[in-house]
Design a protein around this motif. Structure first.
Motif, mmCIF file in Angstrom:
data_model
loop_
_atom_site.group_PDB
_atom_site.id
_atom_site.type_symbol
_atom_site.label_atom_id
_atom_site.label_comp_id
_atom_site.label_asym_id
_atom_site.label_seq_id
_atom_site.Cartn_x
_atom_site.Cartn_y
_atom_site.Cartn_z
ATOM 1 N N VAL A 96 -25.071 -32.295 145.448
ATOM 2 C CA VAL A 96 -25.543 -33.683 145.503
ATOM 3 C C VAL A 96 -24.408 -34.696 145.675
ATOM 4 C CG1 VAL A 96 -27.582 -33.167 144.127
ATOM 5 C CG2 VAL A 96 -25.482 -33.936 142.985
ATOM 6 N N LEU A 97 -23.164 -34.254 145.591
ATOM 7 C CA LEU A 97 -22.030 -35.179 145.692
ATOM 8 C C LEU A 97 -21.070 -34.714 146.782
ATOM 9 C CD1 LEU A 97 -20.481 -37.628 144.552
ATOM 10 C CD2 LEU A 97 -19.321 -36.031 142.998
ATOM 11 N N SER A 98 -20.745 -35.656 147.677
ATOM 12 C CA SER A 98 -19.798 -35.374 148.750
ATOM 13 C C SER A 98 -18.651 -36.378 148.691
ATOM 14 C CB SER A 98 -20.473 -35.466 150.127
ATOM 15 O OG SER A 98 -21.549 -34.566 150.244
ATOM 16 N N LEU A 126 -23.590 -39.806 147.016
ATOM 17 C CA LEU A 126 -24.443 -39.143 146.033
ATOM 18 C C LEU A 126 -25.863 -39.089 146.581
ATOM 19 C CD1 LEU A 126 -24.770 -38.001 143.104
ATOM 20 C CD2 LEU A 126 -25.318 -40.349 142.409
ATOM 21 N N THR A 127 -26.439 -37.884 146.641
ATOM 22 C CA THR A 127 -27.804 -37.707 147.154
ATOM 23 C C THR A 127 -28.627 -36.954 146.099
ATOM 24 O OG1 THR A 127 -27.055 -35.715 148.305
ATOM 25 C CG2 THR A 127 -27.168 -37.740 149.589
ATOM 26 N N PRO A 128 -29.164 -37.681 145.124
ATOM 27 C CA PRO A 128 -29.933 -37.017 144.071
ATOM 28 C C PRO A 128 -31.228 -36.396 144.571
ATOM 29 C CG PRO A 128 -30.081 -39.397 143.871
ATOM 30 C CD PRO A 128 -29.056 -39.123 144.906
ATOM 31 N N SER A 129 -31.729 -36.862 145.732
ATOM 32 C CA SER A 129 -32.916 -36.267 146.326
ATOM 33 C C SER A 129 -32.844 -36.448 147.834
ATOM 34 C CB SER A 129 -34.196 -36.910 145.768
ATOM 35 O OG SER A 129 -34.332 -38.241 146.251
ATOM 36 N N ARG A 130 -33.749 -35.809 148.554
ATOM 37 C CA ARG A 130 -33.764 -35.929 150.015
ATOM 38 C C ARG A 130 -34.110 -37.340 150.457
ATOM 39 N NH1 ARG A 130 -37.193 -31.237 152.763
ATOM 40 N NH2 ARG A 130 -36.362 -32.363 154.576
ATOM 41 N N ARG A 162 -35.757 -43.654 151.383
ATOM 42 C CA ARG A 162 -36.833 -43.416 152.343
ATOM 43 C C ARG A 162 -38.141 -43.747 151.664
ATOM 44 N NH1 ARG A 162 -37.289 -42.087 157.151
ATOM 45 N NH2 ARG A 162 -35.072 -41.641 157.352
ATOM 46 N N LEU A 163 -38.760 -44.855 152.113
ATOM 47 C CA LEU A 163 -39.991 -45.345 151.497
ATOM 48 C C LEU A 163 -41.207 -44.548 151.941
ATOM 49 C CD1 LEU A 163 -39.228 -49.152 151.893
ATOM 50 C CD2 LEU A 163 -38.763 -47.676 149.940
ATOM 51 N N SER A 164 -41.126 -43.982 153.128
ATOM 52 C CA SER A 164 -42.159 -43.085 153.629
ATOM 53 C C SER A 164 -41.519 -42.238 154.719
ATOM 54 C CB SER A 164 -43.356 -43.869 154.189
ATOM 55 O OG SER A 164 -43.007 -44.526 155.394
ATOM 56 N N ARG A 165 -42.307 -41.403 155.343
ATOM 57 C CA ARG A 165 -41.759 -40.564 156.408
ATOM 58 C C ARG A 165 -41.215 -41.399 157.554
ATOM 59 N NH1 ARG A 165 -45.210 -36.008 159.791
ATOM 60 N NH2 ARG A 165 -43.518 -35.381 161.213
ATOM 61 N N ASN A 166 -41.760 -42.590 157.756
ATOM 62 C CA ASN A 166 -41.409 -43.404 158.912
ATOM 63 C C ASN A 166 -40.597 -44.653 158.586
ATOM 64 O OD1 ASN A 166 -44.582 -42.426 159.406
ATOM 65 N ND2 ASN A 166 -43.165 -41.962 161.077
ATOM 66 N N VAL A 167 -40.354 -44.928 157.304
ATOM 67 C CA VAL A 167 -39.687 -46.176 156.922
ATOM 68 C C VAL A 167 -38.504 -45.882 156.002
ATOM 69 C CG1 VAL A 167 -39.943 -48.444 155.840
ATOM 70 C CG2 VAL A 167 -41.868 -47.443 157.113
ATOM 71 N N LEU A 168 -37.345 -46.454 156.364
ATOM 72 C CA LEU A 168 -36.125 -46.298 155.572
ATOM 73 C C LEU A 168 -35.658 -47.686 155.120
ATOM 74 C CD1 LEU A 168 -33.729 -44.520 154.562
ATOM 75 C CD2 LEU A 168 -32.593 -45.072 156.732
#
Length: 209
Positions: A4-6, A31-35, A82-88
């Motif tokens: 989760v950390l780069s 830091l990427t705690p989730s996708r 990422r708020l949804s599959r199509n919105v960031l």
């Protein structure tokens, strides 16, 4: 470093006959705690040599033989969700400092002749929020940013630095390979080198390709 950390690091070397050379490092913690969520802490040193227009004489400007490069540092914290599959969604805070800021200065008793000089050190802080979306052949974006850029010595607002900036646009792919896009940009007024202020403005662009 972990799943989760780069950690990223790099360095850049610049060399100019007129103003010398500089080594500028850059680094990032990601830091990427989730996708769907990421945090980025970015730091970098900056170096900008005077441009040809700033170094060479012209009809309206005379050269400064003591002109040197601008140097500074930046620190930025970015949050992406990422708020949804199509919105960031993206939000960021930043702080930067510039040493030896190059700016136009009126020369003589009139405003018809200028010289580019390393006038002072500058400090700016700001924030930006934005949305990016894509729905099949339709895509769009919108962002708003606010900043305060000032001279560290006088605390006056820097020239050519709007406080508010709002941008947005949408694009669509039409049958037959045609792509069209509409973009709009609003900027608040700017302080000029004559210590006056420009008006706010809005501009829209239509693109066909």
């Amino acid at each position: 470093v972990t799943s989760v950390l780069s950690v990223l690091a790099g360095v850049r070397y610049d060399s100019y006959d007129e103003v010398g050379s500089a080594l500028t490092p850059r680094g990032a913690l990601i830091l990427t705690p989730s996708r769907a969520t990421s945090f980025k802490l970015l730091y970098g040193r900056a170096y900008r040599a005077p441009s040809l227009a700033e170094r060479e004489p012209s009809e309206y400007a005379i050269p400064d033989p003591d002109l040197t490069a601008e140097k500074g540092g930046t620190l930025e914290l970015i949050y992406q969700q990422r708020l949804s599959r199509n919105v960031l969604g993206t939000g960021s805070l930043y702080d930067y400092r510039l040493n030896g800021l190059i700016d136009q200065v009126a020369e003589g008793s009139t405003d018809d002749l200028f010289v580019f000089r390393n006038v002072s050190n500058a400090h700016a802080q700001g924030m930006e929020v934005g949305l990016d979306s894509r729905f099949g052949t339709l895509s769009g974006y919108a962002s708003y940013s606010q900043q305060r850029a000032h001279d560290e010595l006088t605390n006056s607002v820097l020239t050519n630095s709007p406080k508010h900036l709002l941008k947005g646009g949408a694009a669509v792919r039409l049958p037959g390979g045609v792509r069209t896009a509409l973009e709009g940009r609003y900027e608040s007024g700017r302080r000029t080198i004559a210590d006056t202020w420009t008006d706010d403005f809005f501009v829209a662009d239509l693109h066909l390709g």
